[in-house]
Design an enzyme around this catalytic site. Structure first.
Site, PDB file in Angstrom:
ATOM      1  N   HIS A 120       0.847  -1.197   0.000  1.00 31.59           N
ATOM      2  CA  HIS A 120       0.000   0.000   0.000  1.00 31.59           C
ATOM      3  C   HIS A 120       0.880   1.245   0.000  1.00 31.59           C
ATOM      4  O   HIS A 120       2.087   1.154   0.240  1.00 31.59           O
ATOM      5  CB  HIS A 120      -0.905   0.010   1.241  1.00 31.59           C
ATOM      6  N   HIS A 178       5.380   5.863  -1.694  1.00 36.02           N
ATOM      7  CA  HIS A 178       6.100   4.647  -2.058  1.00 36.02           C
ATOM      8  C   HIS A 178       5.323   3.429  -1.579  1.00 36.02           C
ATOM      9  O   HIS A 178       4.413   3.551  -0.762  1.00 36.02           O
ATOM     10  CB  HIS A 178       7.504   4.642  -1.436  1.00 36.02           C
TER      11      HIS A 178
END
Length: 183
Positions: A42, A129
């Protein structure tokens, strides 16, 4: 009682499957990397390490309001990086190459919503990220070359989640406690 929560954008199954197919034959190389399971991949927008149980309803309403004011957008992920740096990495990640501005704006709105609910948000500057592995402060330059070979995977962000994180002996366990569709 308190709980650990975070707000996240989760890549769709097809994107996670593509990353997993690329990484699977490369994971068993004898390195000390601890790979994150694909179901846990995620982009964290806001992390809240100590949220009082009673603050949950207010946070739910505040995040729903954020979602109602946010239109869907495209995110593209390609290439890799390491925190704090490739010479002494603790985290190996895939980077956001498209949609970083929109993710940043959404992160600010989610963080502000939590703060207005009296919840302290952890972390500093937002760097979008997807964490794919954890390391023990080792050199990962070769792994960055491997991650740079992953084909760009774009997807439409149409929702975000509120997730409960529990520290378990084998790593963190996640449970979605709220899902918010963008308008």
């Amino acid at each position: 009682m308190t709980q650990r929560l975070f707000v996240a954008v989760v890549p769709p199954p097809a994107v996670r499957e593509a990353w997993d197919a690329f990484l699977e034959p490369r994971r068993d190389t004898g390195t000390d990397l601890r790979w994150v399971v694909p179901e846990s991949w995620h982009v964290t927008l806001a992390f809240m390490g100590r949220v009082a149980d009673r603050a949950g309803d207010d946070l739910d309403e505040a995040l729903a309001a954020v979602a109602a004011r946010t239109t869907p957008f495209t995110v593209g992920v390609a290439g890799g990086g390491a925190f704090p740096d490739p010479e002494a990495a603790k985290v190996l990640w895939l980077g956001v190459t498209e949609g970083a501005r929109e993710l940043g704006e959404l992160a600010v709105r989610c963080r502000n919503a939590a703060t207005r609910c009296g919840i302290e948000v952890d972390g500093g500057r937002f760097r979008p990220h997807v964490t794919v592995a954890r390391a023990n402060g080792q050199r990962v330059l070769r792994w960055l070359q491997v991650l740079d070979a992953i084909e760009r995977q774009p997807w439409q962000v149409e929702r975000f989640r509120l997730v409960r994180s529990q520290l378990l002996p084998g790593g963190a366990g996640y449970q979605t406690v709220g899902e918010y569709d963008l308008t």
